[in-house]
Design an enzyme around this catalytic site. Structure first.
Site, PDB file in Angstrom:
ATOM      1  CD  GLU A 192      -0.586  -5.736   5.942  1.00  0.00           C
ATOM      2  OE1 GLU A 192      -1.001  -4.566   6.080  1.00  0.00           O
ATOM      3  OE2 GLU A 192      -0.290  -6.219   4.825  1.00  0.00           O
ATOM      4  CG  HIS A 249      -3.231  -3.640   3.577  1.00  0.00           C
ATOM      5  ND1 HIS A 249      -2.241  -3.026   4.312  1.00  0.00           N
ATOM      6  CD2 HIS A 249      -3.902  -2.634   2.937  1.00  0.00           C
ATOM      7  CE1 HIS A 249      -2.300  -1.713   4.138  1.00  0.00           C
ATOM      8  NE2 HIS A 249      -3.298  -1.448   3.304  1.00  0.00           N
ATOM      9  CB  CYS A 256      -0.976  -0.045   1.173  1.00  0.00           C
ATOM     10  SG  CYS A 256      -2.380   1.097   1.007  1.00  0.00           S
TER      11      CYS A 256
END
Length: 246
Positions: free
Chosen positions: A204, A202, A86
């Site tokens: 994660e 994302h 990002c």
């Protein structure tokens, strides 16, 4: 694998990324401060998501001047692996480590929701997936509209540098599945050498079942498999990069 997560003023996904690297995939991980001018012995550097320097001026435009970025450039030039997520992707573009630029989302609104992504090709960052596999991973950005000129976009496509593309749940590339207006539905790209990747979604935030998806975990698993052992020293081109790590 030894990994470092860069912390800029305004980063807000640094601890999430650290957690996945250290506690989920079990790598030796440390934080790197934006003022660090020298990197320790690492195999991977991650620039996490967030709003570095409040996104003032332009996303990533101030962070690119942080002392750590010169060290990151040298690290990448030596073949080390770099992942930008990002805002990290935006910083890598501003620093000249990745192609293209990020414009405001075409709807001019911040978007925070899950999207479907198609894995376009195998790379050092995606060997845990199959080409054509559809992933469901969240996005959270206001400037995620990937732009490149016709010539540059053609070069990216010809070189196989597009790694992720927005798609429907069935894997079709359609404008209705493109959340921000990115050209050709681009959601993630690598540099020509194949050791630097940026992605707007994302991973994660989709690496544990308690988060509702583990589809992003493969990015980190791929890096554990491929980034250990000194990177891509002496290689050039995305194809050469893959031959080095397979």
């Amino acid at each position: 694998m030894k990994a470092g997560v860069v912390v800029f003023p305004g980063s807000n996904c640094d601890h999430d990324t650290y957690h996945v690297l250290k506690h989920v995939v079990g790598t030796e991980t440390r934080f790197l401060w934006h003022r660090d001018a020298v990197l320790p012995d690492l195999d991977l550097v991650v620039l996490p998501g967030g709003f570095s320097y409040g996104d003032y001026l332009r996303t990533g435009a101030i962070a690119r001047f942080s002392p750590v970025m010169e060290a990151v450039k040298s690290f990448a030039a030596a073949g080390g692996f770099v992942l930008g997520i990002c805002n990290g992707f935006q910083i890598l573009q501003e620093a000249g480590l990745l192609p293209g630029a990020m414009l405001r989302n075409r709807g001019l609104k911040f978007i925070c929701r899950h999207v479907d992504l198609r894995v376009e090709r195998s790379s050092a960052f995606t060997t845990a997936y199959s080409a054509g596999q559809v992933l469901r991973i969240p996005i959270a950005h206001n400037e995620g509209n990937f732009y490149a000129s016709d010539e540059d976009l053609r070069r990216l496509e010809d070189n196989g540098q597009v790694v992720f593309r927005y798609c429907t749940s069935g894997g079709e590339i359609a404008d209705s599945a493109n959340p921000n207006g990115s050209r050709n539905g681009v959601a993630g790209v690598t540099n020509e050498r194949g050791n630097v990747m940026g992605m707007m979604p994302h991973p994660e935030r989709a690496s544990e079942s308690c988060l509702g998806s583990v589809d992003g975990l493969g990015v980190f698993q791929s890096l554990v498999r491929n980034a250990s052992g000194g990177g891509l020293s002496g290689k050039s081109g995305a194809a050469d990069a893959m031959s080095a790590v397979l």
